[in-house]
Write a protein that holds these residues in place. Structure first.
Motif, mmCIF file in Angstrom:
data_model
loop_
_atom_site.group_PDB
_atom_site.id
_atom_site.type_symbol
_atom_site.label_atom_id
_atom_site.label_comp_id
_atom_site.label_asym_id
_atom_site.label_seq_id
_atom_site.Cartn_x
_atom_site.Cartn_y
_atom_site.Cartn_z
ATOM 1 N N GLY A 122 0.791 -1.223 0.000
ATOM 2 C CA GLY A 122 0.000 0.000 0.000
ATOM 3 C C GLY A 122 0.818 1.265 0.000
ATOM 4 N N ALA A 123 2.124 1.163 -0.070
ATOM 5 C CA ALA A 123 3.000 2.340 -0.024
ATOM 6 C C ALA A 123 3.670 2.620 -1.361
ATOM 7 C CB ALA A 123 4.067 2.150 1.052
ATOM 8 N N ILE A 124 3.727 1.600 -2.246
ATOM 9 C CA ILE A 124 4.387 1.751 -3.539
ATOM 10 C C ILE A 124 3.324 1.855 -4.625
ATOM 11 C CG2 ILE A 124 6.033 0.749 -5.154
ATOM 12 C CD1 ILE A 124 7.207 -0.845 -2.852
ATOM 13 N N PRO A 125 3.336 2.884 -5.460
ATOM 14 C CA PRO A 125 2.380 2.972 -6.567
ATOM 15 C C PRO A 125 2.542 1.796 -7.517
ATOM 16 C CG PRO A 125 3.539 5.063 -6.241
ATOM 17 C CD PRO A 125 4.241 4.047 -5.409
ATOM 18 N N ALA A 126 1.426 1.187 -7.904
ATOM 19 C CA ALA A 126 1.489 0.009 -8.775
ATOM 20 C C ALA A 126 2.174 0.322 -10.100
ATOM 21 C CB ALA A 126 0.078 -0.530 -9.015
ATOM 22 N N GLY A 127 1.981 1.559 -10.604
ATOM 23 C CA GLY A 127 2.583 1.918 -11.882
ATOM 24 C C GLY A 127 4.093 1.978 -11.844
ATOM 25 N N ALA A 128 4.687 2.049 -10.637
ATOM 26 C CA ALA A 128 6.138 2.135 -10.513
ATOM 27 C C ALA A 128 6.828 0.857 -10.975
ATOM 28 C CB ALA A 128 6.521 2.438 -9.069
ATOM 29 N N VAL A 129 6.073 -0.230 -11.089
ATOM 30 C CA VAL A 129 6.642 -1.493 -11.570
ATOM 31 C C VAL A 129 7.206 -1.323 -12.977
ATOM 32 C CG1 VAL A 129 6.100 -3.897 -12.126
ATOM 33 C CG2 VAL A 129 5.122 -2.847 -10.091
ATOM 34 N N ALA A 130 6.678 -0.343 -13.726
ATOM 35 C CA ALA A 130 7.145 -0.098 -15.094
ATOM 36 C C ALA A 130 8.619 0.278 -15.138
ATOM 37 C CB ALA A 130 6.301 1.000 -15.744
ATOM 38 N N LEU A 131 9.194 0.676 -14.002
ATOM 39 C CA LEU A 131 10.619 1.002 -13.955
ATOM 40 C C LEU A 131 11.503 -0.170 -14.391
ATOM 41 C CD1 LEU A 131 11.064 3.065 -10.660
ATOM 42 C CD2 LEU A 131 11.742 3.779 -12.965
ATOM 43 N N LEU A 132 11.016 -1.388 -14.180
ATOM 44 C CA LEU A 132 11.831 -2.573 -14.466
ATOM 45 C C LEU A 132 11.600 -3.140 -15.868
ATOM 46 C CD1 LEU A 132 11.554 -4.419 -11.027
ATOM 47 C CD2 LEU A 132 13.523 -3.202 -11.946
ATOM 48 N N LEU A 133 10.736 -2.497 -16.649
ATOM 49 C CA LEU A 133 10.444 -3.027 -17.988
ATOM 50 C C LEU A 133 11.698 -3.083 -18.859
ATOM 51 C CD1 LEU A 133 7.013 -1.364 -18.853
ATOM 52 C CD2 LEU A 133 7.476 -3.804 -18.617
ATOM 53 N N GLY A 134 12.549 -2.077 -18.749
ATOM 54 C CA GLY A 134 13.712 -2.027 -19.621
ATOM 55 C C GLY A 134 14.825 -2.976 -19.247
ATOM 56 N N VAL A 135 14.801 -3.461 -18.019
ATOM 57 C CA VAL A 135 15.921 -4.274 -17.555
ATOM 58 C C VAL A 135 15.532 -5.725 -17.291
ATOM 59 C CG1 VAL A 135 15.611 -3.902 -15.072
ATOM 60 C CG2 VAL A 135 17.917 -4.143 -15.985
ATOM 61 N N ASP A 136 14.252 -6.026 -17.320
ATOM 62 C CA ASP A 136 13.790 -7.362 -16.942
ATOM 63 C C ASP A 136 14.433 -8.462 -17.777
ATOM 64 O OD1 ASP A 136 11.736 -9.061 -15.412
ATOM 65 O OD2 ASP A 136 11.259 -9.538 -17.497
ATOM 66 N N ARG A 137 14.508 -8.236 -19.083
ATOM 67 C CA ARG A 137 15.060 -9.279 -19.962
ATOM 68 C C ARG A 137 16.544 -9.521 -19.688
ATOM 69 N NH1 ARG A 137 16.638 -12.905 -22.240
ATOM 70 N NH2 ARG A 137 16.145 -13.763 -24.294
ATOM 71 N N ILE A 138 17.258 -8.462 -19.259
ATOM 72 C CA ILE A 138 18.686 -8.617 -18.961
ATOM 73 C C ILE A 138 18.886 -9.525 -17.747
ATOM 74 C CG2 ILE A 138 20.818 -7.366 -18.463
ATOM 75 C CD1 ILE A 138 19.643 -6.719 -21.170
ATOM 76 N N MET A 139 17.879 -9.597 -16.889
ATOM 77 C CA MET A 139 17.988 -10.403 -15.670
ATOM 78 C C MET A 139 17.740 -11.891 -15.913
ATOM 79 S SD MET A 139 18.825 -8.233 -13.439
ATOM 80 C CE MET A 139 18.684 -6.525 -12.915
ATOM 81 N N ASP A 140 17.305 -12.239 -17.124
ATOM 82 C CA ASP A 140 16.983 -13.639 -17.399
ATOM 83 C C ASP A 140 18.168 -14.566 -17.151
ATOM 84 O OD1 ASP A 140 14.323 -13.405 -17.952
ATOM 85 O OD2 ASP A 140 14.563 -13.239 -20.120
ATOM 86 N N SER A 141 19.356 -14.128 -17.540
ATOM 87 C CA SER A 141 20.537 -14.980 -17.366
ATOM 88 C C SER A 141 20.764 -15.308 -15.897
ATOM 89 C CB SER A 141 21.775 -14.290 -17.951
ATOM 90 O OG SER A 141 21.630 -14.085 -19.335
ATOM 91 N N MET A 142 20.632 -14.285 -15.046
ATOM 92 C CA MET A 142 20.802 -14.505 -13.603
ATOM 93 C C MET A 142 19.742 -15.464 -13.080
ATOM 94 S SD MET A 142 19.281 -13.570 -10.484
ATOM 95 C CE MET A 142 18.410 -12.044 -10.762
ATOM 96 N N ARG A 143 18.495 -15.255 -13.480
ATOM 97 C CA ARG A 143 17.413 -16.107 -12.987
ATOM 98 C C ARG A 143 17.571 -17.544 -13.469
ATOM 99 N NH1 ARG A 143 13.351 -11.381 -14.058
ATOM 100 N NH2 ARG A 143 13.330 -12.179 -16.163
#
Length: 488
Positions: free
Chosen positions: A374-395
């Motif tokens: 309830g403290a973080i705006p849901a739209g702020a998740v969009a911050l990770l759109l540009g980097v999510d695919r780069i994290m695939d290797s780590m995951r």
């Protein structure tokens, strides 16, 4: 006269012709170069990787079914199989929680989002909706119900691994109940189907370098290398946290089994590189199952723990989600209290279990976590759109190693691991296959590898009469339901 030594070009050509690791490495480098130099062309190469993943997915469900059924039937003890399942779930929960805690601690120490001062209203929340396709993570009730098959064929058609596992357990239990005298032809037929599937996997693996080239070219061409500079602090933190968790896995594996994670990583280096290139652990699941069985883990343990881990033990995803949640909070200027961070761990412990196979599942889990706080705006998740695919290797690396360590640890815990054989195999001293594990011979032949010792005989060297008896184990169990008949 001393034997002639092949020239360097010939040695290189032979390596490229016979080594899957060398082929995939070259394809990986070539994909990065093409993606960087010709990004418009590279983005059209994604179907190469997607097509390979589709082909592999077609054999995963029948392979899991065959391995589990044969494992239960040959172990001859359904109670032991149940114990393996319970111990696997305990291990998964401990490992996932450790990953979440490591992620939160490192994110608090480093603070990857501090100082960004992002205005949430400036972010495009609709982009997250587009990525997730309007989907949602299942509730606990939905998750349990979705794990139960509605039809025998449907579970295979939809590639639902948990449903296939349940069906395999039922069929294996039925074989134990009926005994080899009432259904003498069923188990040999399933074993033969398993051999065929491993041979098919070998044929498909010939396409692995092409798949890695297409997937990597698409990644670099679509996202570029500039995104790595923009999110450098977050990316480095995620990979360092993953390295810390993998080091913890190495300590746990050594303490529980006495095995070296580094040697195991070298043992599955081809599969690891392929998983990195395609950003998918499913693409290597059949081969990893085969190698775990060869390294001394019993069939029933491999067949149950590894596929279940794909839904319940996403350690890499847990790391990313915990770090990502704090990164978003720090970026928008929200200071989460200790109580709120504990809530993050509890929420992610639940949401991470239903992520497998759902498009945009990471963003769905992050959105659910943000909403619960309830403290973080849901739209702020969009911050990770540009980097999510780069994290695939780590995951991918962390998820795969976490599940493999789980197989060894649970197998050792249940007494279903041949530790001496595992050490010989990881040291490269034993390349033969135990018992009926010659099912992998077809795959090895298809990859151009050397023929395993004993591959000219029937699987496991069994005669027809021995193969009919569910009570004859591939590897020694603790007990037998019924005495094995004498051959002949």
């Amino acid at each position: 006269m001393p034997p002639s030594v092949p020239s360097p070009p010939r040695r290189v050509a032979r390596t490229l012709r016979t080594s899957l690791f060398a082929q995939v490495t070259c394809a990986l480098v070539l994909g990065i170069v093409v993606g960087k130099l010709w990004p418009d062309t590279a983005t059209a190469l994604q179907p190469l990787g997607d097509g390979f993943t589709r082909l592999i997915k077609t054999v995963i469900s029948p392979l899991v079914f065959c391995v589990v059924v044969v494992g239960i039937a040959k172990a001859g003890d359904l109670k032991a199989f149940g114990r393996i399942g319970v111990k696997a779930l305990i291990w998964f929960e401990i490992a996932s929680t450790a990953a979440l805690v490591i992620g939160l601690v490192t994110a608090n120490v480093v603070g990857p989002g501090r100082g960004m001062n992002v205005d949430p209203s400036s972010l495009d929340a609709a982009a997250v909706q587009e990525t997730t396709g309007g989907g949602h993570l299942p509730t606990t009730t939905e998750f349990v119900l979705n794990a139960l098959p509605q039809s025998f064929i449907g579970a295979f058609a939809d590639n639902e691994l948990l449903q296939v596992l349940i069906l395999a357990c039922l069929v294996g239990a039925a074989l134990l109940h009926l005994g080899h005298t009432k259904v003498p032809k069923i188990l040999p037929a399933i074993e033969q189907a398993q051999e065929i599937i491993f041979a098919v996997v070998g044929f498909i693996m010939r396409l692995a370098p092409i798949a890695v080239f297409g997937a990597m070219a698409h990644l670099v061409g679509n996202y570029g290398l500039g995104v790595m500079r923009t999110y450098a602090k977050l990316i480095v933190l995620c990979y360092v946290a993953a390295a810390l968790f993998i080091a913890l896995l190495a300590v746990a594996l050594k303490a529980v089994t006495g095995l070296s994670l580094w040697k195991f990583l070298r043992y599955i280096r081809e599969e690891m590189l392929l998983a990195l290139g395609t950003a998918s652990t499913e693409s290597v699941m059949p081969r990893v199952m085969q190698k775990l069985r060869r390294a001394g883990a019993r069939d029933d343990a491999v067949g149950l723990v590894l596929p279940t881990g794909y839904s319940f033990n996403l350690d890499g995803a847990s790391l990313y989600l915990s770090i990502g949640t704090l990164f978003i909070a720090q970026a928008v200027g929200v200071d989460l209290s200790l109580g709120q961070q504990v809530t993050v761990v509890l929420v992610l412990m639940l949401t991470s279990k239903g992520m497998a196979g759902i498009p945009g599942s990471a963003f769905l889990a992050l959105s659910a976590t943000a909403s619960s706080l309830g403290a973080i705006p849901a739209g702020a998740v969009a911050l990770l759109l540009g980097v999510d695919r780069i994290m695939d290797s780590m995951r991918v690396v962390t998820n795969l190693l976490g599940n493999c360590v789980a197989v060894f640890a649970v197998s050792r815990w249940e007494g279903a691991l041949d530790t001496d054989r595992a050490k010989r195999v990881l040291d490269g001293e034993d390349t033969s296959t135990p018992g009926d594990d010659e099912t992998g011979v077809g795959a090895e032949k298809a990859l151009g590898g050397e023929k395993d010792p004993g591959s000219e005989k029937d699987p496991g060297g069994e005669t027809g009469a021995e193969a009919l008896a569910p009570g004859i184990p591939a590897q020694k169990p603790k007990e037998l339901k019924e005495p094995a008949p004498e051959a002949g």
